[in-house]
Design a protein around this motif. Structure first.
Motif, PDB file in Angstrom:
ATOM      1  N   GLY A 293      20.501  83.672  10.877  1.00  0.00           N
ATOM      2  CA  GLY A 293      19.275  82.887  10.872  1.00  0.00           C
ATOM      3  C   GLY A 293      18.556  82.742   9.561  1.00  0.00           C
ATOM      4  N   CYS A 294      19.180  83.076   8.447  1.00  0.00           N
ATOM      5  CA  CYS A 294      18.518  82.948   7.145  1.00  0.00           C
ATOM      6  C   CYS A 294      18.856  81.611   6.490  1.00  0.00           C
ATOM      7  CB  CYS A 294      18.937  84.079   6.208  1.00  0.00           C
ATOM      8  SG  CYS A 294      18.305  85.690   6.678  1.00  0.00           S
ATOM      9  N   SER A 295      17.885  81.068   5.761  1.00  0.00           N
ATOM     10  CA  SER A 295      18.106  79.869   4.951  1.00  0.00           C
ATOM     11  C   SER A 295      18.656  80.271   3.591  1.00  0.00           C
ATOM     12  CB  SER A 295      16.798  79.096   4.765  1.00  0.00           C
ATOM     13  OG  SER A 295      16.417  78.434   5.943  1.00  0.00           O
ATOM     14  N   LEU A 296      19.458  79.389   3.023  1.00  0.00           N
ATOM     15  CA  LEU A 296      20.082  79.647   1.726  1.00  0.00           C
ATOM     16  C   LEU A 296      19.632  78.567   0.746  1.00  0.00           C
ATOM     17  CD1 LEU A 296      23.702  80.329   3.057  1.00  0.00           C
ATOM     18  CD2 LEU A 296      21.893  82.027   2.622  1.00  0.00           C
ATOM     19  N   ARG A 297      18.917  78.990  -0.270  1.00  0.00           N
ATOM     20  CA  ARG A 297      18.470  78.041  -1.290  1.00  0.00           C
ATOM     21  C   ARG A 297      19.229  78.278  -2.582  1.00  0.00           C
ATOM     22  NH1 ARG A 297      12.375  78.361  -3.021  1.00  0.00           N
ATOM     23  NH2 ARG A 297      13.080  80.334  -3.913  1.00  0.00           N
ATOM     24  N   MET A 298      19.942  77.260  -3.052  1.00  0.00           N
ATOM     25  CA  MET A 298      20.649  77.357  -4.331  1.00  0.00           C
ATOM     26  C   MET A 298      19.777  76.769  -5.418  1.00  0.00           C
ATOM     27  SD  MET A 298      24.474  76.316  -5.526  1.00  0.00           S
ATOM     28  CE  MET A 298      25.055  77.951  -5.041  1.00  0.00           C
ATOM     29  N   LEU A 299      19.478  77.593  -6.419  1.00  0.00           N
ATOM     30  CA  LEU A 299      18.676  77.180  -7.555  1.00  0.00           C
ATOM     31  C   LEU A 299      19.590  76.625  -8.640  1.00  0.00           C
ATOM     32  CD1 LEU A 299      16.522  80.440  -7.722  1.00  0.00           C
ATOM     33  CD2 LEU A 299      16.060  78.377  -6.393  1.00  0.00           C
ATOM     34  N   ASN A 300      19.160  75.574  -9.275  1.00  0.00           N
ATOM     35  CA  ASN A 300      19.945  74.984 -10.364  1.00  0.00           C
ATOM     36  C   ASN A 300      21.375  74.671  -9.944  1.00  0.00           C
ATOM     37  OD1 ASN A 300      17.685  75.476 -11.896  1.00  0.00           O
ATOM     38  ND2 ASN A 300      18.574  77.152 -13.035  1.00  0.00           N
ATOM     39  N   PRO A 301      21.575  73.931  -8.865  1.00  0.00           N
ATOM     40  CA  PRO A 301      22.949  73.624  -8.479  1.00  0.00           C
ATOM     41  C   PRO A 301      23.700  72.831  -9.543  1.00  0.00           C
ATOM     42  CG  PRO A 301      21.404  72.233  -7.265  1.00  0.00           C
ATOM     43  CD  PRO A 301      20.586  73.274  -7.970  1.00  0.00           C
ATOM     44  N   GLN A 302      22.956  72.188 -10.456  1.00  0.00           N
ATOM     45  CA  GLN A 302      23.605  71.433 -11.527  1.00  0.00           C
ATOM     46  C   GLN A 302      24.411  72.336 -12.466  1.00  0.00           C
ATOM     47  OE1 GLN A 302      20.385  71.557 -10.793  1.00  0.00           O
ATOM     48  NE2 GLN A 302      19.064  71.742 -12.591  1.00  0.00           N
ATOM     49  N   ALA A 303      24.134  73.644 -12.416  1.00  0.00           N
ATOM     50  CA  ALA A 303      24.916  74.571 -13.233  1.00  0.00           C
ATOM     51  C   ALA A 303      26.325  74.754 -12.681  1.00  0.00           C
ATOM     52  CB  ALA A 303      24.207  75.929 -13.305  1.00  0.00           C
ATOM     53  N   PHE A 304      26.521  74.441 -11.399  1.00  0.00           N
ATOM     54  CA  PHE A 304      27.810  74.648 -10.750  1.00  0.00           C
ATOM     55  C   PHE A 304      28.466  73.337 -10.308  1.00  0.00           C
ATOM     56  CE2 PHE A 304      25.067  78.320  -9.778  1.00  0.00           C
ATOM     57  CZ  PHE A 304      25.788  79.325 -10.418  1.00  0.00           C
ATOM     58  N   SER A 305      27.684  72.323 -10.059  1.00  0.00           N
ATOM     59  CA  SER A 305      28.196  71.053  -9.549  1.00  0.00           C
ATOM     60  C   SER A 305      28.151  69.994 -10.643  1.00  0.00           C
ATOM     61  CB  SER A 305      27.362  70.578  -8.344  1.00  0.00           C
ATOM     62  OG  SER A 305      27.622  69.222  -8.045  1.00  0.00           O
ATOM     63  N   ALA A 306      29.311  69.489 -11.046  1.00  0.00           N
ATOM     64  CA  ALA A 306      29.362  68.444 -12.072  1.00  0.00           C
ATOM     65  C   ALA A 306      28.712  67.158 -11.573  1.00  0.00           C
ATOM     66  CB  ALA A 306      30.805  68.189 -12.489  1.00  0.00           C
ATOM     67  N   THR A 307      28.811  66.889 -10.270  1.00  0.00           N
ATOM     68  CA  THR A 307      28.220  65.663  -9.734  1.00  0.00           C
ATOM     69  C   THR A 307      26.699  65.705  -9.825  1.00  0.00           C
ATOM     70  OG1 THR A 307      30.079  65.401  -8.202  1.00  0.00           O
ATOM     71  CG2 THR A 307      28.081  64.153  -7.724  1.00  0.00           C
ATOM     72  N   ILE A 308      26.093  66.834  -9.437  1.00  0.00           N
ATOM     73  CA  ILE A 308      24.632  66.944  -9.540  1.00  0.00           C
ATOM     74  C   ILE A 308      24.199  66.913 -11.004  1.00  0.00           C
ATOM     75  CG2 ILE A 308      22.643  68.404  -9.054  1.00  0.00           C
ATOM     76  CD1 ILE A 308      23.999  69.368  -6.555  1.00  0.00           C
ATOM     77  N   TRP A 309      24.944  67.565 -11.860  1.00  0.00           N
ATOM     78  CA  TRP A 309      24.656  67.511 -13.302  1.00  0.00           C
ATOM     79  C   TRP A 309      24.668  66.060 -13.786  1.00  0.00           C
ATOM     80  CZ3 TRP A 309      28.975  68.684 -17.345  1.00  0.00           C
ATOM     81  CH2 TRP A 309      28.492  68.429 -18.637  1.00  0.00           C
ATOM     82  N   HIS A 310      25.700  65.327 -13.441  1.00  0.00           N
ATOM     83  CA  HIS A 310      25.809  63.925 -13.838  1.00  0.00           C
ATOM     84  C   HIS A 310      24.620  63.128 -13.314  1.00  0.00           C
ATOM     85  CE1 HIS A 310      28.741  60.248 -14.207  1.00  0.00           C
ATOM     86  NE2 HIS A 310      27.708  60.165 -15.022  1.00  0.00           N
ATOM     87  N   PHE A 311      24.295  63.320 -12.049  1.00  0.00           N
ATOM     88  CA  PHE A 311      23.215  62.598 -11.376  1.00  0.00           C
ATOM     89  C   PHE A 311      21.875  62.857 -12.069  1.00  0.00           C
ATOM     90  CE2 PHE A 311      20.013  62.295  -8.003  1.00  0.00           C
ATOM     91  CZ  PHE A 311      20.331  61.093  -7.394  1.00  0.00           C
ATOM     92  N   LEU A 312      21.556  64.123 -12.294  1.00  0.00           N
ATOM     93  CA  LEU A 312      20.254  64.473 -12.864  1.00  0.00           C
ATOM     94  C   LEU A 312      20.165  64.125 -14.346  1.00  0.00           C
ATOM     95  CD1 LEU A 312      19.615  67.961 -11.197  1.00  0.00           C
ATOM     96  CD2 LEU A 312      18.673  65.741 -10.523  1.00  0.00           C
TER      97      LEU A 312
END
Length: 641
Positions: A293-312
């Motif tokens: 039942g815990c939520s998972l928040r990933m901080l700075n996903p752009q550090a791991f995801s090239a797509t999010i990095w590209h997008f941002l």
């Protein structure tokens, strides 16, 4: 085996915590524990930096639900961004769904949640008052905590009606909603790679993000003013940006650290808690938290995801302010964060499943466009929502900083969303914080009136204790102070203060993500290598006829500082918010005209021999120097000499 695996995972995280840390059993039995006193979760709701909050900007980075840190969303008073020379990529169709205007008197009706009671509605909470020391904010990744004052019996500011886009409003014979379509993210990013001006790329990407609303309509009606709900009835609209499968792969393939890259959170019976162990977030441990039942928040996903990095990295030029992000994965029937507001503009993008959202207007004028995020609120402190809805995959919800919000999952579906945030600490007040001290220092240096001594007897008639005293000397003293403040305008180095804001922005920025074509035209495309026992092709063959241009519009800024001209740049920034110190180069005065020429010529290519430097050698030296730092590209790939 299943039971043994679960015990093993729990043992791992207990061992990692060590004897000095208290590990809450709520990670495994969240739904069965008795009510406890409230505990604030540090940094709940983004960068940023690094542009990054919306359930949670900025947090360790901006991007609240959105940027790094507690949830957020990163541009007050900004001029309307240009939309680019050409029309946006692809047309967005919205058959049978009229645009809703500003005239709606009331927000959309409350969404029903059959079979699920409102989480935390009956929770016991602290009273609305000036001191909230016992709570910590569900904030963006911002290290500074705000002490906000809750004032009772003050009417809320009135907001224009919040109208969802893509939702039929008629009470009778509603027409079936058809999906709002557009190019896929993959195709869009490919198309944007062909757009020469990076500001035009950013404008087209933003147009796609909020389609079918036009950027002009958005900035005139919603920006910094009221929430905007866009329903698309198209689960695939944002497909490819991020997914639970991508999240799982990141856990397996990267050194994801609890509390640095990932937060484990819960909000039950009015209590917000963080359950982060110490060390690496191993998949077995992370998924055990989620299963319980815990939520998972990933901080700075752009550090791991090239797509999010590209997008941002593209989007940050739209705002002239860091664009950050956080991702939020929440199990069905749970809530991970307490009600709070953020200090960023938040764009909540629903990627998978669905989530029940409630958004509340600022409670008084002090909470309109706040400079800092709030603490966590109790349910009874926030009143009734002005917008209540269920976001489904493909939908978008925008709300300005200062709008209290909370989201919970329905019993029948998990939720994955990413909050993109921007405009953290980017107000007129933030500019004046840079400007006024500089103006005062300059006035003291240049005007003797600011250096003259105070009256020897001023303590006898000035100060709070003397505020009600009738004395002509008080009037003269106050008038003198007012005149000195007015004169400060003449000493205000406005352009220099703006350059200081720009310098901070460049430090917040993500480094540009190069297309394959750009890599071939940059320093990264040179064939320097080790071969047959020796180095080969190390020369940079830039000549007077070589055509060059800046890689991006916003990657450099010339600043005139006390120790000379400094050129700040972003190409060597880290994808992790502020992991590196600001990058800059000292520039000799004879080269500043050449750099300004490159800035004004962008995105056109210019011959090296046309750079306004004294000699041809200087022209080639400047171009070669900037090319080596990744700031210039050539019109054609350079061939080894």
């Amino acid at each position: 085996m299943e039971g043994g695996a679960r015990v093993s995972a729990l043992w791992v995280y207990r061992s990692a915590a060590g004897p000095g840390l208290s590990v809450s059993l709520r990670s495994r039995r969240i739904k069965k524990r008795p009510k406890q006193g409230k505990k604030g979760g540090p940094g709940d709701c983004p960068a940023p930096a690094g542009p990054g909050k919306a359930e949670q900007p900025g947090g360790s980075q901006l991007g609240g639900d959105a940027a790094a840190g507690p949830e957020k969303g990163e541009q007050p008073g900004a001029a309307q961004p240009s939309r680019g020379a050409a029309a946006g990529p692809g047309k967005w169709e919205q058959p049978g769904a009229p645009h809703t205007g500003r005239g709606a008197a009331a927000g959309p009706g409350k969404a029903e949640q059959p079979g699920a009671s409102q989480p935390g509605r009956g929770a016991e909470g602290g009273k609305l008052g000036r001191s909230r020391k016992g709570k910590q904010r569900d904030g963006y990744m911002d290290p500074m905590q705000s002490q906000t004052s809750g004032l009772q019996d003050i009417p809320r500011p009135q907001l224009a009606g919040v109208a969802p886009v893509g939702v039929g409003r008629g009470a009778s014979n509603p027409r079936p909603q058809e999906p709002i379509t557009g190019p896929s993210l993959h195709d869009l990013l490919q198309e944007l790679g062909q757009v020469q001006h990076s500001r035009h790329r950013a404008a087209k990407l933003f147009e796609w993000l909020i389609a079918p609303i036009s950027p002009q309509q958005f900035f005139e009606q919603s920006w910094e003013n009221k929430p905007l709900l866009i329903r698309r009835h198209n689960p695939a609209y944002y497909q490819g940006l991020f997914s639970t499968a991508t999240f799982d792969a990141i856990l397996r393939d990267n050194d994801v650290q609890f509390g640095v890259n990932l937060d484990v959170t819960s909000y039950v019976d009015g209590t917000r808690e963080t359950h982060n162990p110490v060390g690496r977030a191993l998949p077995a441990v992370v998924w055990d938290f989620y299963r319980n039942g815990c939520s998972l928040r990933m901080l700075n996903p752009q550090a791991f995801s090239a797509t999010i990095w590209h997008f941002l990295s593209i989007l940050q030029e739209q705002f002239g302010s860091m664009a950050g992000a956080n991702t939020y994965l929440t199990p069905a029937g749970t809530q991970g964060f307490a009600p709070h507001y953020d200090d960023i503009e938040a764009f909540v993008i629903q990627l998978e499943g669905k989530k029940h959202w409630r958004v509340y207007g600022p409670r008084d004028d002090t909470e309109v466009l706040p400079q800092f995020s709030s603490c966590n609120f109790a349910q009874e402190e926030i009143g009734e929502p002005i917008l209540e809805t269920i976001l489904e995959a493909g939908d978008l919800l925008y709300f300005p900083r200062g709008f209290i919000h909370q989201g919970d999952c329905l019993p029948d579906a998990h939720s994955l969303h990413i909050t993109v945030s921007s405009y953290q600490r980017n107000s007129w007040g933030d500019l004046l914080e840079k400007l006024l001290p500089a103006a005062l220092q300059m006035a003291i240096e240049e005007d003797v009136e600011y250096r003259q001594g105070l009256p020897v007897d001023y303590l006898e008639y000035m100060g709070v204790v003397n505020s009600d005293v009738v004395d002509s000397r008080r009037g003269a003293f106050i008038e003198r102070v007012q005149n000195l403040i007015k004169k400060l305008v003449d000493y205000a180095p406005i352009d220099a203060a703006v350059d200081q804001k720009a310098k901070l922005f460049l430090h917040d920025c993500l480094p540009p993500m190069l297309t394959e074509h750009e890599r071939a035209l940059s320093i990264h495309g040179l064939p320097a290598r080790w071969e047959d026992g020796d180095v080969r092709d190390t020369d940079i063959p830039i000549k007077k006829g070589t055509q060059v241009r800046l890689l991006r519009h916003g990657i450099i800024r010339l600043c005139n500082e006390r120790n000379g001209m400094l050129l700040y740049y972003t190409t060597e920034n880290s994808r992790v918010y502020h992991k590196e110190e600001p990058k800059y180069l000292e520039i000799d005065p004879e080269f500043t005209d050449g750099i300004e020429f490159l800035l004004s010529s962008y995105p056109e290519y210019v011959c090296v021999e046309t750079l306004p430097c004294d000699t041809l050698d200087d022209k080639i030296s400047l171009a070669t120097f900037l090319f080596e730092k990744g700031l210039l590209i050539t019109k054609k790939p350079l061939l080894p000499m």
